[in-house]
Design an enzyme around this catalytic site. Structure first.
Site, PDB file in Angstrom:
ATOM      1  N   TYR A  54      51.537 -36.828 -34.908  1.00  0.00           N
ATOM      2  CA  TYR A  54      51.805 -35.906 -36.013  1.00  0.00           C
ATOM      3  C   TYR A  54      52.613 -36.583 -37.118  1.00  0.00           C
ATOM      4  CZ  TYR A  54      53.530 -31.918 -38.671  1.00  0.00           C
ATOM      5  OH  TYR A  54      53.841 -31.053 -39.682  1.00  0.00           O
ATOM      6  N   HIS A  84      55.011 -30.263 -51.557  1.00  0.00           N
ATOM      7  CA  HIS A  84      56.114 -29.480 -50.999  1.00  0.00           C
ATOM      8  C   HIS A  84      57.252 -29.267 -51.993  1.00  0.00           C
ATOM      9  CE1 HIS A  84      53.897 -29.825 -47.397  1.00  0.00           C
ATOM     10  NE2 HIS A  84      54.884 -29.534 -46.559  1.00  0.00           N
ATOM     11  N   ASN A 184      62.130 -32.968 -43.436  1.00  0.00           N
ATOM     12  CA  ASN A 184      62.099 -32.154 -42.223  1.00  0.00           C
ATOM     13  C   ASN A 184      63.479 -32.022 -41.605  1.00  0.00           C
ATOM     14  OD1 ASN A 184      60.952 -30.599 -40.284  1.00  0.00           O
ATOM     15  ND2 ASN A 184      59.441 -32.103 -39.640  1.00  0.00           N
ATOM     16  N   PHE A 317      64.029 -28.487 -35.915  1.00  0.00           N
ATOM     17  CA  PHE A 317      64.165 -28.187 -37.335  1.00  0.00           C
ATOM     18  C   PHE A 317      64.365 -26.702 -37.607  1.00  0.00           C
ATOM     19  CE2 PHE A 317      59.705 -28.588 -36.063  1.00  0.00           C
ATOM     20  CZ  PHE A 317      59.325 -27.248 -36.162  1.00  0.00           C
ATOM     21  N   GLU A 403      53.238 -21.882 -38.471  1.00  0.00           N
ATOM     22  CA  GLU A 403      54.686 -21.679 -38.557  1.00  0.00           C
ATOM     23  C   GLU A 403      54.909 -20.163 -38.591  1.00  0.00           C
ATOM     24  OE1 GLU A 403      55.659 -24.028 -41.985  1.00  0.00           O
ATOM     25  OE2 GLU A 403      54.951 -25.863 -41.023  1.00  0.00           O
TER      26      GLU A 403
END
Length: 498
Positions: A54, A84, A184, A317, A403
């Site tokens: 990932y 982002h 992150n 996180f 998420e």
């Protein structure tokens, strides 16, 4: 200014405050650089292989099942930052941005992220040259880290967004996993929680000072703060607050003048129960401090590079511990402001102020005195009731339901800081009113500590007199509260407050 050393070891509150608020430089140790080199070698080994990992050889979030070809993996990291950096709204304060930059740098330095030392060195250079990227306030949900806020910082590193313009600093090129490691983390909400804890620690001590002044001006008793009475309910914060009140009121001729008088069987709750409220807030603050200290020792990234070379996905996180701490502290501190406003109202009401003139005004009627100061305090308390509503219960699923539960920790931290600013203003109103009340008790002198604080206020705003523009006086009182001058003046008379 002495640099804050970044070794990967836990940082302390003082380190965060030094860099975030006072502009202290940072310095990476050789050990941190070596730790980053070792973990980077493992990431590069995986990036050269066929195993899907990932964020190294796959897409992100709901796109985690998409394999990324080796020739596109650097582009992937830059695309991540661009996509982002999606914040909106006004910019958060520079101290918050510097705090989150410091905390992300500390995590990179642990060697658990697998970035090249050059990435950490570039982030350190931004801090040391005073380049503070603009970070919009809206965008983080407090899970998968503070993605959008940290992406705005990362955008500066790669030369996007104009932050490097005119600085002479060169942008960096990100390689496999590095963009992900830059965004992150829980660093934004943690920076805000640390700074909020520092502010709250000052405010609860200030609240004891203003409460003591109000009790004294209202001809309240100090007997309820006796140590043996407080020991019947052994909460540590309550004991500390009551001790402060005893010391602050010691030597008061005003209190002594009616100590044996039956003028009141019992004082109002806002006077008598001040240690119970401010003390409970202290205990809540200590809980929040412990949460922040644990997070300051954490290495937050996904995936992480472990000491044995494994690269593992995880959920560290998720910001729920910080979200809970922020929400809990907001509720507690809102009550510190609420009880202070009740004392303000009592000081201004001639039916309950034990002989003080209406609204502490000379020639009431011609003058309105401090009447509208209580309106302002009431408005602030009302807003704080809204800000004390928990953010951590408002999860909104994102990223195609990958998420599907988020902490809202960033929102909890943002509103906590706003709430604390309001509490400081409420305490400023109480400070002004209580100081005026003590002046009106002349010729009886106040206690040495409260008298010193009252003199500080009078020197800044003047004493009783005909109505004058009130807003500048309230602003001056707020500066005394937020700058620590109120606590410093009291401590000059009685020593360190708890």
């Amino acid at each position: 200014m002495t640099p804050v050393v970044i070794s990967g070891a836990p940082l302390g509150f003082a380190d965060v405050v030094a860099v975030a608020r006072h502009g202290a430089p940072v310095e990476l140790t050789a050990e941190a650089i070596e730790a980053m080199r070792r973990s980077r070698a493992r990431v590069e080994e995986l990036a050269a292989g066929e195993l899907p990992v990932y964020g190294i050889s796959t897409g992100f979030g709901a796109l985690a099942g998409t394999r990324i070809a080796p020739e596109h993996r650097s582009e992937l990291q830059h695309s991540l930052i661009r996509s982002h950096a999606a914040g909106m709204g006004e910019a958060v304060e520079p101290e918050v941005v510097r705090g989150m930059m410091l905390l992300r740098l500390r995590t990179l330095a642990t060697g658990r992220c697998g970035v090249r030392p050059a990435v950490a060195e570039a982030l350190a250079t931004l801090l040391n040259t005073g380049v503070t990227p603009v970070v919009p306030v809206h965008g983080s949900l407090g899970a998968s880290g503070d993605l959008a806020p940290l992406a705005h910082v990362a955008a500066a590193l790669v030369g996007e967004g104009g932050a490097l313009a005119g600085t002479g600093l060169a942008p960096i090129r990100l390689e496999a996993k590095e963009g992900l490691s830059l965004v992150n983390g829980t660093d934004g909400m943690l920076a805000m929680l640390v700074l909020a804890c520092e502010d709250a620690r000052l405010l609860v001590r200030t609240a004891d000072v203003t409460a003591a002044m109000s009790v004294e001006a209202l001809l309240g008793t100090d007997r309820v703060f006796a140590a043996d009475l407080q020991a019947l309910r052994p909460h540590p914060g309550q004991a500390a607050s009551a001790e402060n009140l005893r010391r602050l009121l010691a030597g008061s001729a005003i209190v002594a003048s009616h100590r044996d008088s039956p003028h009141a069987v019992q004082d109002s709750y806002s006077m008598r129960c001040s240690p119970q409220v401010a003390g409970a807030a202290r205990d809540t603050l200590e809980f929040a401090v412990r949460v922040a200290e644990r997070e300051l020792a954490a290495a937050i990234d996904n995936p992480v590079v472990l000491a044995d070379g494994r690269v593992e996905s995880n959920g560290n996180f998720h910001g729920e511990p910080l979200a809970f701490a922020c929400d809990f502290l907001a509720i507690a501190c809102a009550e510190v402001g609420a009880i202070a406003e009740r004392r303000v109202d009592r000081l201004l009401d001639p039916t309950r102020s034990s002989g003080l003139p209406p609204f502490l005004a000379p020639e009431p009627g011609v003058n309105s005195g401090l009447m509208l100061a209580q309106y302002t305090a009431a408005a602030l308390v009302a807003e704080n009731r809204l800000l004390a509503h928990p953010a951590s219960t408002d999860s909104v699923p994102t990223s195609g339901m990958q998420e599907d539960h988020v902490s809202m920790g960033w929102s909890a931290a943002v509103k906590l800081r706003r709430l604390l600013a309001n509490v400081a203003r409420v305490l400023a109103v109480e400070l002004l009113c209580a100081a005026r009340g003590l002046e009106l008790r002349a010729p009886l002198p106040a206690a040495p500590a409260t008298a010193r604080v009252g003199q500080l206020v009078t020197a800044e705003v003047g004493g009783p007199g005909p109505d004058r523009l009130l807003a500048p006086e309230l602003a001056a009182a707020e500066r005394l509260v937020r700058g620590g001058a109120v606590v410093a003046a009291a401590q000059a008379a009685v020593g360190e407050l708890r």
